[in-house]
Scaffold this motif. Structure first.
Motif, mmCIF file in Angstrom:
data_model
loop_
_atom_site.group_PDB
_atom_site.id
_atom_site.type_symbol
_atom_site.label_atom_id
_atom_site.label_comp_id
_atom_site.label_asym_id
_atom_site.label_seq_id
_atom_site.Cartn_x
_atom_site.Cartn_y
_atom_site.Cartn_z
ATOM 1 N N HIS A 107 0.844 -1.190 0.000
ATOM 2 C CA HIS A 107 0.000 0.000 0.000
ATOM 3 C C HIS A 107 0.885 1.247 0.000
ATOM 4 O O HIS A 107 1.774 1.395 0.852
ATOM 5 C CB HIS A 107 -0.909 -0.008 1.238
ATOM 6 C CG HIS A 107 -1.913 1.091 1.251
ATOM 7 N ND1 HIS A 107 -1.616 2.372 1.649
ATOM 8 C CD2 HIS A 107 -3.239 1.104 0.896
ATOM 9 C CE1 HIS A 107 -2.698 3.131 1.562
ATOM 10 N NE2 HIS A 107 -3.691 2.383 1.111
ATOM 11 N N GLY A 108 0.647 2.131 -0.930
ATOM 12 C CA GLY A 108 1.511 3.301 -1.080
ATOM 13 C C GLY A 108 1.580 4.174 0.153
ATOM 14 O O GLY A 108 2.651 4.677 0.514
ATOM 15 N N GLY A 109 0.444 4.355 0.840
ATOM 16 C CA GLY A 109 0.435 5.201 2.030
ATOM 17 C C GLY A 109 1.222 4.598 3.173
ATOM 18 O O GLY A 109 1.990 5.292 3.848
ATOM 19 N N SER A 130 3.648 2.268 2.977
ATOM 20 C CA SER A 130 5.082 2.210 2.653
ATOM 21 C C SER A 130 5.710 3.599 2.752
ATOM 22 O O SER A 130 6.852 3.739 3.206
ATOM 23 C CB SER A 130 5.295 1.622 1.258
ATOM 24 O OG SER A 130 4.689 2.415 0.268
ATOM 25 N N THR A 131 4.986 4.633 2.350
ATOM 26 C CA THR A 131 5.501 6.003 2.478
ATOM 27 C C THR A 131 5.731 6.351 3.943
ATOM 28 O O THR A 131 6.789 6.881 4.314
ATOM 29 C CB THR A 131 4.512 7.005 1.852
ATOM 30 O OG1 THR A 131 4.361 6.718 0.463
ATOM 31 C CG2 THR A 131 5.008 8.438 2.021
ATOM 32 N N SER A 181 -3.927 2.926 5.680
ATOM 33 C CA SER A 181 -4.266 1.818 4.788
ATOM 34 C C SER A 181 -5.490 1.082 5.315
ATOM 35 O O SER A 181 -5.962 1.335 6.422
ATOM 36 C CB SER A 181 -3.095 0.845 4.653
ATOM 37 O OG SER A 181 -2.957 0.063 5.815
ATOM 38 N N ARG A 197 5.792 11.685 -2.412
ATOM 39 C CA ARG A 197 4.753 10.642 -2.389
ATOM 40 C C ARG A 197 3.507 11.118 -1.630
ATOM 41 O O ARG A 197 2.740 10.314 -1.103
ATOM 42 C CB ARG A 197 5.314 9.368 -1.737
ATOM 43 C CG ARG A 197 6.418 8.715 -2.564
ATOM 44 C CD ARG A 197 7.023 7.518 -1.837
ATOM 45 N NE ARG A 197 6.042 6.481 -1.555
ATOM 46 C CZ ARG A 197 5.705 5.507 -2.398
ATOM 47 N NH1 ARG A 197 6.252 5.476 -3.621
ATOM 48 N NH2 ARG A 197 4.825 4.586 -2.061
ATOM 49 N N HIS A 221 0.721 12.153 -2.640
ATOM 50 C CA HIS A 221 -0.575 11.700 -3.160
ATOM 51 C C HIS A 221 -1.031 10.396 -2.503
ATOM 52 O O HIS A 221 -2.220 10.072 -2.534
ATOM 53 C CB HIS A 221 -0.505 11.525 -4.680
ATOM 54 C CG HIS A 221 0.555 10.580 -5.150
ATOM 55 N ND1 HIS A 221 1.906 10.925 -5.155
ATOM 56 C CD2 HIS A 221 0.490 9.301 -5.609
ATOM 57 C CE1 HIS A 221 2.609 9.902 -5.613
ATOM 58 N NE2 HIS A 221 1.782 8.905 -5.879
ATOM 59 N N HIS A 222 -0.081 9.659 -1.920
ATOM 60 C CA HIS A 222 -0.457 8.415 -1.228
ATOM 61 C C HIS A 222 -1.025 8.685 0.168
ATOM 62 O O HIS A 222 -1.529 7.749 0.813
ATOM 63 C CB HIS A 222 0.768 7.501 -1.081
ATOM 64 C CG HIS A 222 1.238 6.911 -2.369
ATOM 65 N ND1 HIS A 222 0.483 6.051 -3.130
ATOM 66 C CD2 HIS A 222 2.422 7.057 -3.039
ATOM 67 C CE1 HIS A 222 1.154 5.692 -4.213
ATOM 68 N NE2 HIS A 222 2.333 6.283 -4.178
#
Length: 391
Positions: free
Chosen positions: A195-197, A199-200, A310, A366, A368-369
């Motif tokens: 999940h991008g959020g 992991s960021t 997430s 990042r 946008h995540h």
């Protein structure tokens, strides 16, 4: 009572992080070790903690949260006591690794238990958890100084005793937690990091933790103070961590948003680390204590963000996030101390400040995540507005 019993044990667990700070020079002297060798006490502890985070959900979903807490506490009690018997740095580093395994099982599960048992909602529970973290981090150096002035082995036996008290409280006061309807797969924390959020948040926290543990692990060697002096400095630092995490982070999140709080806190931490690098003895003390303010802000906001960003179950998201972020705690002590020994005492703090800048860059590129965090902040603000009584 279940929440308070777990919170007390969490305070003691977090005391173990800063416990060795005031006695690092004494340990180096008592075991004829270099600062970088002694710094491996942090590295082994956090490396095992990070890797063990991957199995915490798998274990707790099979034996239940209460039993997982108790297993973790038993491991901490055993290995903390063994650490007090060490005859060499290698033995002490090995026992701290076992301590890290118990710490991982306890800490990851404690957060999930407190969130599940508290009546004030996830945000209030996380603030309580971070308060326990801040209180433990502030009391750890104080306990380490008081006991370590008598003998460097005493703080380890003291921790084992306090954790035994925590064990009794958990056994008698925490209701047996039901096992999840679905068992957690071993791969779940790694999958959650897709999940991008999440992991960021996790990789930003990795660089933040490198800066955080540069202050915690290397500064005792440059203060040139007794165990009491080092303990007093890090007690003041820990008080700043606790106060900012509980009283400053939540209102700042509502006013400027979680992501902006992280930018602000990382920038402040970078400034304070440069202050340590460029200052004389008095300046090192002042900037070290003040660095607790951004660290407290970061601890609360990073933890809450990892829980909310997430759609993964909270224990799974916590495990994946902590696996990545504690790698920063594992790498920083040895690297920072080695740089201080071989290059210059200002260099570790410059590197720590650069890590804060890298973390800010990850957040920005990042961003946008992390849009879901804005909705969470808005929900919290709306909830507060609804609960304010009419005048």
């Amino acid at each position: 009572m279940s929440v308070w019993a777990t919170a007390f044990a969490a305070v003691v667990a977090f005391m173990g992080i800063g416990l060795v700070d005031p006695i690092l020079p004494s340990i180096a002297q008592g075991l004829n070790a270099t600062p970088s060798q002694v710094s491996l006490l942090f590295t082994s502890y956090f490396l095992v903690t990070a890797v063990a985070m991957l199995i915490t959900g798998w274990v707790s979903s099979r034996i239940g949260g209460k039993r997982t807490l108790l297993v973790g506490l038993v491991l901490v009690i055993v290995f903390a006591a063994l650490a007090g018997t060490s005859g060499s740095v290698a033995e002490l580093v090995g026992f701290r690794a076992g301590w890290g395994l118990g710490n991982a099982l306890f800490v990851a599960t404690a957060l999930a238990v407190i969130v599940g048992a508290a009546s004030g909602g996830a945000e209030s529970a996380i603030i309580l958890y971070e308060a326990a973290l801040g209180l433990g981090i502030s009391l750890g150096p104080l306990a380490g100084a008081l006991l370590g002035d008598w003998n460097w082995r005493a703080p380890f036996f003291g921790t084992a005793t306090l954790m035994a008290v925590g064990f009794v409280l958990i056994v008698t006061m925490l209701r047996t937690t039901p096992r999840p309807a679905q068992k957690t797969r071993l791969s779940a924390p790694i999958r959650a990091l897709a999940h991008g959020g999440l992991s960021t948040t996790a990789f930003t926290a990795l660089f933040y933790n490198f800066a955080f543990f540069t202050v915690l692990a290397f500064t005792p060697f440059i203060l040139g103070m007794s165990a009491y002096g080092i303990g007093a400095v890090f007690f003041g630092w820990g008080v700043c961590v606790a106060l900012s995490s509980v009283f400053a982070a939540p209102p700042l999140q509502r006013r400027i948003g979680s992501v902006n709080v992280l930018h602000l806190a990382l920038a402040l931490l970078a400034v304070f680390q440069i202050g340590i690098a460029l200052s004389g003895h008095a300046g090192v003390i002042v900037f070290t204590i003040l660095s607790g303010i951004p660290i407290g802000l970061n601890n609360t906001v990073f933890t809450e963000s990892a829980m909310e960003v997430s759609d993964a179950p909270r224990p799974v998201a916590s495990a994946g996030y902590n696996f990545v972020r504690w790698m920063g705690g594992a790498l920083a002590p040895f690297i920072a101390t080695k740089l201080g020994e071989e290059v210059g005492i200002a260099v570790p703090y410059v590197v720590g400040a650069l890590c804060c800048v890298v973390g800010m860059a990850i957040l920005y590129t990042r961003r946008h995540h992390l849009r879901s965090l804005s909705r969470v902040d808005a929900d919290h603000t709306a909830h507060d507005a609804e609960t304010v009584p009419a005048t």
